[in-house]
Design an enzyme around this catalytic site. Structure first.
Site, PDB file in Angstrom:
ATOM      1  CB  VAL A  95      -0.945   0.010   1.221  1.00 57.56           C
ATOM      2  CG1 VAL A  95      -1.816   1.268   1.221  1.00 57.56           C
ATOM      3  CG2 VAL A  95      -1.827  -1.237   1.230  1.00 57.56           C
ATOM      4  CD  GLU A  96       2.640   3.538   3.926  1.00 52.66           C
ATOM      5  OE1 GLU A  96       2.973   4.536   3.266  1.00 52.66           O
ATOM      6  OE2 GLU A  96       1.927   3.608   4.944  1.00 52.66           O
ATOM      7  CB  SER A  97       6.635   1.995  -1.326  1.00 53.09           C
ATOM      8  OG  SER A  97       6.928   0.696  -0.822  1.00 53.09           O
TER       9      SER A  97
END
Length: 505
Positions: free
Chosen positions: A113-115
């Site tokens: 989700v983040e990167s």
């Protein structure tokens, strides 16, 4: 630890009689138990199987926001292929660290989700690395950030910090969904939203809070990912197998080491070494540490042996430089792509004072700087060189008083665009002399004139030196000229397009 128990907000479930809901929950628990028993019977050779055993959040949640994320994921098999390939070197370690802390293994999916598991990811807000740490939060959790090194991108250190942070947030909220929301937008904002709902007599569950749109989508994305990992076939997704074994090992280097030499000693490519050590910003490991490198497990022992045989004076390449009139430590450091402090340290200098004729020992990269393609400066140059359809590239040298806002206004473009073109955040500081690119729809800024220039290659010239001299990009020079050889030859004629209103040395 108390896990969040979230129920669906769908109309169908709201209308289901209580007895049937209990039966449905019982069946769901039975199915989960059966899945775990099934997995326990066979050896876990794949990390996705290992992850399934530790999924512990409410993955039966069918909130409309979760279903919306699921719809997107179901249509994007290519996304999961890319994520699996990127995750492969890191996922074993992250999963192991999550298991050590006894947290739901959905947390090991957070870098998706983040990167999207890009260790070099950098957001417009200034967040960096697999876990997208902001500078201040990273510092709070011991992630050092300097010219040489950014701990927010260090796979080992950032994973430690991220999971420690999540455990801390769970202690604060006693709810994993609220902890995840706080990781995304900050604990203060989530606590304020919780308190606001308390005062109004409303539910304080994540799904009922007034939070920024990015945060309201963050938790649903992770829940949707958990659903897919639990049963990818149900959603028409195939997860590329990732072996359930460690990919890298940590090797102590004992001091500063040129990354090109390290890659050669380890028997891997320079890019592979940087992808395992994305926290390294420059062409060598930091002089003050960390003094270790991650290398593939299969290469670790031979790397240790080669390091033990390497003489101390061979760890770095050095060049003698005679100080000229007008020189300063900063100017010399910029010329050799290093820092004044390192020159002082190498030459045992106590002050910044230098004298004409003084001989200095300068640490320099073993290879041309373009070979270190994944260092921070070269990644930024690659970002700057990305072609923009329908736009013309201009170069801007930062002057005293410049800001993203003033430069964007000068070229009639947006601040966010300008920062993105240069691989930066609008919050980043600009320094005098820094080179920025501007992709405009016009050929030149109001006060610039671009002209064709014929340049004759001189002894000692390289593409990077010529590009720096005329404030253009190496990629542009290659586009403007046809090369019969990999190397430039003295007397060779090059065609350049430069802003002739600038003064060049």
């Amino acid at each position: 630890m108390t896990l969040t128990s979230c129920q669906s907000h769908s109309p169908e479930q709201a209308a289901t009689p209580p007895v049937k809901v209990e039966q449905k929950v019982a069946k769901g628990k039975t199915a989960k138990k059966a899945l775990k028993n099934q997995l326990a019977k066979k050896p876990l050779t794949d990390l996705w199987d290992r992850t399934r055993q530790g999924l512990a959040m409410d993955l039966d949640n069918n909130h409309p926001r979760v279903l919306a994320e699921l719809r997107w994921y179901k249509k994007n098999q290519g996304y999961f292929n890319r994520v699996s390939n990127r995750a492969s070197p890191y996922f074993y370690f992250i999963l192991m660290e999550a298991e050590k802390r006894g947290v739901p293994l959905e947390l090991a999916l957070m870098p998706i989700v983040e990167s999207a598991f890009d260790p070099f990811a950098y957001s417009h807000a200034g967040a960096s690395g697999l876990w997208q740490f902001m500078p201040a939060t990273g510092e709070h959790y011991g992630l050092e950030q300097n010219w040489w090194y950014d701990g927010r991108r260090d796979v080992v250190e950032a994973t430690r910090a991220a999971l420690d942070y999540m455990v801390s947030l769970h202690k604060m909220f006693d709810d994993w969904e609220l902890a995840l929301a706080a990781f995304n937008s900050g604990p203060g904002r989530v606590m304020n939203a919780v308190n606001k709902n308390k005062r109004r007599g409303k539910s304080t569950r994540f799904w009922d809070l007034d939070l920024p749109s990015e945060t309201t989508a963050y938790v649903p994305k992770l829940i949707a990912l958990g659903k897919i990992v639990r049963d990818p076939a149900k959603y028409g997704i195939k997860l590329k197998s990732i072996p359930n074994k460690p990919h890298f090992a940590k090797v102590k280097t004992g001091g500063q080491l040129d990354m090109a030499k390290a890659a050669n000693l380890a028997g891997i490519t320079l890019n592979e070494l940087y992808r395992l050590n994305p926290g390294i910003n420059r062409w060598s490991t930091p002089p003050s540490g960390p003094h270790h490198l991650l290398v593939p497990v299969a290469k670790a022992e031979s790397f240790r042996a080669e390091l033990a045989q390497l003489p101390a004076e061979k760890r770095m390449q050095w060049q003698r430089y005679s100080v000229k009139s007008g020189d300063s430590l900063i100017r010399i450091a910029n010329t050799f792509n290093t820092k004044p402090g390192l020159i002082k340290e190498a030459n045992k200098m106590e002050t910044d004072l230098i004298r004409v004729g003084q001989s200095l020992l300068i640490p320099v990269a073993v290879k041309e700087k373009e070979e270190y393609a994944l260092t921070a400066p070269q990644r930024r140059i690659a970002k700057q060189n990305t072609q923009r359809a329908g736009r013309h590239r201009l170069n801007h040298s930062v002057k005293s008083g410049d800001s993203f806002w003033s430069i964007a206004k000068k070229y009639n473009t947006g601040v966010q665009e300008l920062a993105r073109w240069n691989g930066m955040s609008p919050r980043d500081n600009l320094r005098i002399g820094q080179q920025l690119v501007v992709w405009t729809k016009t050929n030149a800024p109001r006060d610039g004139v671009v002209r064709r220039v014929n340049y004759k290659v001189r002894n000692g010239d390289s593409l990077s030196r010529i590009a720096d001299k005329f404030n253009v990009a190496v990629a542009q020079i290659k586009t403007w000229n046809t090369f019969d050889s990999k190397y430039l030859q003295p007397g060779q004629q090059l065609t350049l397009y430069v802003d002739v209103t600038r003064a060049y040395e």
